[in-house]
Design an enzyme around this catalytic site. Sequence first.
Site, PDB file in Angstrom:
ATOM      1  N   ASP A  51       0.838  -1.188   0.000  1.00  0.00           N
ATOM      2  CA  ASP A  51       0.000   0.000   0.000  1.00  0.00           C
ATOM      3  C   ASP A  51       0.884   1.253   0.000  1.00  0.00           C
ATOM      4  O   ASP A  51       1.981   1.226  -0.565  1.00  0.00           O
ATOM      5  CB  ASP A  51      -0.940  -0.034   1.207  1.00  0.00           C
ATOM      6  CG  ASP A  51      -2.284   0.607   0.906  1.00  0.00           C
ATOM      7  OD1 ASP A  51      -2.348   1.855   0.848  1.00  0.00           O
ATOM      8  OD2 ASP A  51      -3.276  -0.125   0.730  1.00  0.00           O
ATOM      9  N   HIS A  88      -3.907   6.039   3.557  1.00  0.00           N
ATOM     10  CA  HIS A  88      -4.607   4.828   3.131  1.00  0.00           C
ATOM     11  C   HIS A  88      -3.956   3.558   3.689  1.00  0.00           C
ATOM     12  O   HIS A  88      -4.640   2.681   4.239  1.00  0.00           O
ATOM     13  CB  HIS A  88      -4.627   4.793   1.598  1.00  0.00           C
ATOM     14  CG  HIS A  88      -5.478   3.713   1.009  1.00  0.00           C
ATOM     15  ND1 HIS A  88      -5.014   2.457   0.749  1.00  0.00           N
ATOM     16  CD2 HIS A  88      -6.782   3.729   0.624  1.00  0.00           C
ATOM     17  CE1 HIS A  88      -5.978   1.729   0.216  1.00  0.00           C
ATOM     18  NE2 HIS A  88      -7.072   2.481   0.129  1.00  0.00           N
ATOM     19  N   ASN A 179     -14.072  -0.084  -6.899  1.00  0.00           N
ATOM     20  CA  ASN A 179     -15.192   0.796  -6.584  1.00  0.00           C
ATOM     21  C   ASN A 179     -15.840   1.417  -7.814  1.00  0.00           C
ATOM     22  O   ASN A 179     -16.346   2.541  -7.748  1.00  0.00           O
ATOM     23  CB  ASN A 179     -14.714   1.940  -5.671  1.00  0.00           C
ATOM     24  CG  ASN A 179     -14.183   1.447  -4.352  1.00  0.00           C
ATOM     25  OD1 ASN A 179     -14.460   0.332  -3.942  1.00  0.00           O
ATOM     26  ND2 ASN A 179     -13.415   2.284  -3.687  1.00  0.00           N
ATOM     27  N   SER A 246     -11.427  -0.893  -0.610  1.00  0.00           N
ATOM     28  CA  SER A 246     -10.124  -0.860   0.055  1.00  0.00           C
ATOM     29  C   SER A 246     -10.248  -1.255   1.515  1.00  0.00           C
ATOM     30  O   SER A 246      -9.330  -1.818   2.106  1.00  0.00           O
ATOM     31  CB  SER A 246      -9.529   0.549   0.009  1.00  0.00           C
ATOM     32  OG  SER A 246      -8.850   0.801  -1.187  1.00  0.00           O
TER      33      SER A 246
END
Length: 322
Positions: A51, A88, A179, A246
């Site tokens: 990430d 994130h 998404n 996520s």
Amino acid sequence: MEQEQVVRVIPYELVEQIEDTSEVPGGVELIQAPKIWDKTMGKGSTIAVLDTGCDITHPDLKDRIKGGKNFTGDDGGREDIYQDYNGHGTHVAGTMAASMNKQGVIGVAPEADLLIVKVLNKNGSGKYEWIKNGILFAIEQGADIISMSLGGPSDDKDLHDAIKLAVSKNIQVVCAAGNEGDGDDKTDELGYPACYNEVISVGAINLQRRSSNFTNSNNEVDLVAPGEGILSTYKNGKYATLSGTSMSAPHAAGALALIKVLTEESFGRKLTGAELYAQLIKRTIPLGYTPKLEGNGLLYLTAIEYLTDIFKKEAAALLVHP
């Protein structure tokens, strides 16, 4: 020629950012993780978090991090600095394994180890080469699970080959489904690496168990997990509520850490990747959506007991009212 930066953190919505909290997040509760903690909290499992890095000094995460590496251009490309400037990566890490330390939040597997593999920069962007090299690093470091809440529109052979190599070594690869959904399971939304058959693709539901309008639908979705209004750790020692697939994927990654320890103790041996996947799918319950939207259903760690109770009640009802 270097490949264009076309992989991005799976788009997410920042709902709220807060200074402090003390609770078990709703998503962790919904998948029944606390009901497993008397048996295991994931100690002995290692999750590689591919990430934007991680806030390595965050009070809920600092004891979980066993190491890491930076593959991006942040900090001049220094490999030993895998700090998160985006937020994130810290958020997904907390959902997986935030420590049970009587403050902040608690992750699904609060005693699992985290390997921080920074493959997305401060803007949430990365190259396929960074992802591939991050996977190879996770393999070298002996990770049990690789979690990727990232994606791009292109099928990349080198990335796919790295994933196949990980899976061949019995490493579970968990990916956010994406998404780009429109709430219609008759249309397919495809993103990579989630669409590779070898990975575990995780779609999103809200905390009321309803399918999220944004979650991708396609034949590669394996299961769903909470992905709306998810509270977790955030950069600069803070906390935040985010929404997106996520947020769903790390619930599944943390659950696999628990399941791995639980089942291997029960079986008295290491499980193959296929066996561990089967144990994960046994711990899902149907929500009534099509497989394109929910795969095998909602991640529910006590599903075996839950479904057994339903069967017993139905059997008892038949005896009373044949």
